[in-house]
Design an enzyme around this catalytic site. Structure first.
Site, PDB file in Angstrom:
ATOM      1  N   LYS A   1      -2.476  -1.957  -3.173  1.00 46.33           N
ATOM      2  CA  LYS A   1      -3.525  -1.111  -2.586  1.00 46.33           C
ATOM      3  C   LYS A   1      -3.140   0.345  -2.777  1.00 46.33           C
ATOM      4  O   LYS A   1      -2.457   0.930  -1.927  1.00 46.33           O
ATOM      5  CB  LYS A   1      -3.687  -1.451  -1.099  1.00 46.33           C
ATOM      6  CG  LYS A   1      -4.671  -0.550  -0.361  1.00 46.33           C
ATOM      7  CD  LYS A   1      -5.115  -1.161   0.953  1.00 46.33           C
ATOM      8  CE  LYS A   1      -5.975  -0.192   1.739  1.00 46.33           C
ATOM      9  NZ  LYS A   1      -6.643  -0.824   2.879  1.00 46.33           N
TER      10      LYS A   1
ATOM     11  N   GLU B   1       0.818  -1.225   0.000  1.00 52.57           N
ATOM     12  CA  GLU B   1       0.000   0.000   0.000  1.00 52.57           C
ATOM     13  C   GLU B   1       0.846   1.268   0.000  1.00 52.57           C
ATOM     14  O   GLU B   1       1.255   1.745   1.059  1.00 52.57           O
ATOM     15  CB  GLU B   1      -0.938   0.013   1.223  1.00 52.57           C
ATOM     16  CG  GLU B   1      -1.812   1.269   1.267  1.00 52.57           C
ATOM     17  CD  GLU B   1      -2.759   1.334   2.462  1.00 52.57           C
ATOM     18  OE1 GLU B   1      -2.687   0.461   3.352  1.00 52.57           O
ATOM     19  OE2 GLU B   1      -3.561   2.277   2.511  1.00 52.57           O
TER      20      GLU B   1
END
Ligand code: 13P
Length: 344
Positions: free
Chosen positions: A219, A177
């Protein structure tokens, strides 16, 4: 877990019509969320709130996995079952946040780097025994005057790659992420440029650390104008800008891209995800791993009063169903009224 099982887990997390619930707020973040509805954050209250989310009837229809926080993976439901076990029992894959938050990057005012590599191998092994099948690490990139620096992007990408390699060594699917924050007055073009540079660096580092992309998920942020930019963008503009950046930076071996919501209003996040899926098929599944965009209405409906449990669960199921429709590109704002909340 071997690479084949990890690849299967990664694919299951982005199964059609489903996405991930990020419920891995750290204790200080949970304190902020509870304070926003006028509540004190206690261990018992955090447990009670997570209990409501995870025991929602039908959760597995639209939710493939849940990201837990260290405290939560050690807690049990009101009925005495460990949360990870409870989720697995209803077909929802338990995951764990393993980064330890951000600290200022020395020498680079206004920029941060994520901590948590020390002792990570041991923590991952413990989480695997507790039932976690995937992990998450969040890096943060800010846009501003002279930011981000190349050093900030490189340091954060390196941290993500070292974490991802350790996760796979432990048999956990890494969710990578790198979040480019939406704070600021910057344009959507500037966000596109920074997101592309960040993702390209992330994939250079993942390759050099021998991360198996097929057994990982990305992400990212959606490509958006800054929160305070006077020129806001339509869902179609956001969808097209985001897909263009992803095509230029994310290898097709990655099975899925699960967007964070990053402070977008919940209905906007759904509309934008839907607009992306209307432009499919793409080389990867385009899904969600929302925290605030799934939880904001439920936190309000619950308000710390367990007699509101059914209403809070109905609200959560509804938001999950709307994002499930957006996974197919078949969401419409009319559905917000039509879908029955008396289902549960
Ligand atoms: P938001 O969707 O609220 O941004 O949270 C997702 C997340 O997991 C951030 O790390």
């Amino acid at each position: 877990m071997d690479v084949v099982s990890m690849t299967e887990t990664a694919r299951a997390l982005v199964a059609p019509g489903k996405g991930i619930l990020a419920a891995d707020e750290s204790t200080p973040t949970m304190q902020k969320r509870l304070a926003a509805i006028g509540l004190e954050s206690t261990e018992a209250r955090r447990r009670a709130y997570r209990d409501i989310l995870f025991t929602t009837p039908g959760i597995g229809e639209f939710i493939s996995g849940v990201i837990l926080f260290d405290e939560t993976i050690r807690q049990r439901s009101a009925e005495g079952t460990r949360f990870a076990e409870l989720l697995a029992g209803v077909g929802v894959i338990p995951g764990i946040k393993v980064d330890q938050g951000t600290v200022p990057l020395a020498g680079f005012p206004g920029e941060v780097v994520t901590e948590g590599l020390d002792g990570l191998r041991g923590r991952l092994a413990e989480y695997a025994t507790m039932g976690a099948r995937f992990a998450k690490w969040r890096a943060v990139i800010t846009i501003g005057e002279g930011r981000p620096s190349a050093t900030c992007i490189e340091s954060n990408a390196d941290g993500l790659a070292r974490y991802a390699a350790l996760s796979q060594e432990a048999g956990l699917v890494p969710i990578v992420e790198p979040e480019v924050l939406m704070d600021g007055t910057h344009s959507i073009e500037r966000c596109a440029e920074v997101t592309k540079a960040t993702l390209r660096e992330v994939y250079v580092r993942l390759a050099s650390h021998r991360v198996v992309l097929e057994a990982s998920l990305l992400k990212p942020n959606m490509v958006l104008p800054g929160k305070d930019c006077p020129d806001q963008a339509s869902p179609v503009e956001i969808a097209e800008a985001t897909i263009a950046v992803l095509k230029q930076s994310v290898p097709t071996a990655v099975p899925g891209i699960v967007f964070l919501s990053g402070g977008q209003p919940d209905l906007e996040a759904t509309l934008r995800l839907d607009a992306m899926n209307r432009r499919g098929p793409q080389p990867w599944e385009l899904s969600f791993s929302f925290g605030r965009a799934l939880q904001a209405p439920i936190l309000r409906a619950w308000g710390g009063d367990d007699t509101n449990r059914d209403q809070a669960q109905a609200g959560f199921w509804h938001r999950a169903a709307m994002n499930g429709a957006a996974r197919h590109g078949s969401y419409s704002p009319d559905m917000e009224q039509q879908v029955t909340l008396s289902r549960i």
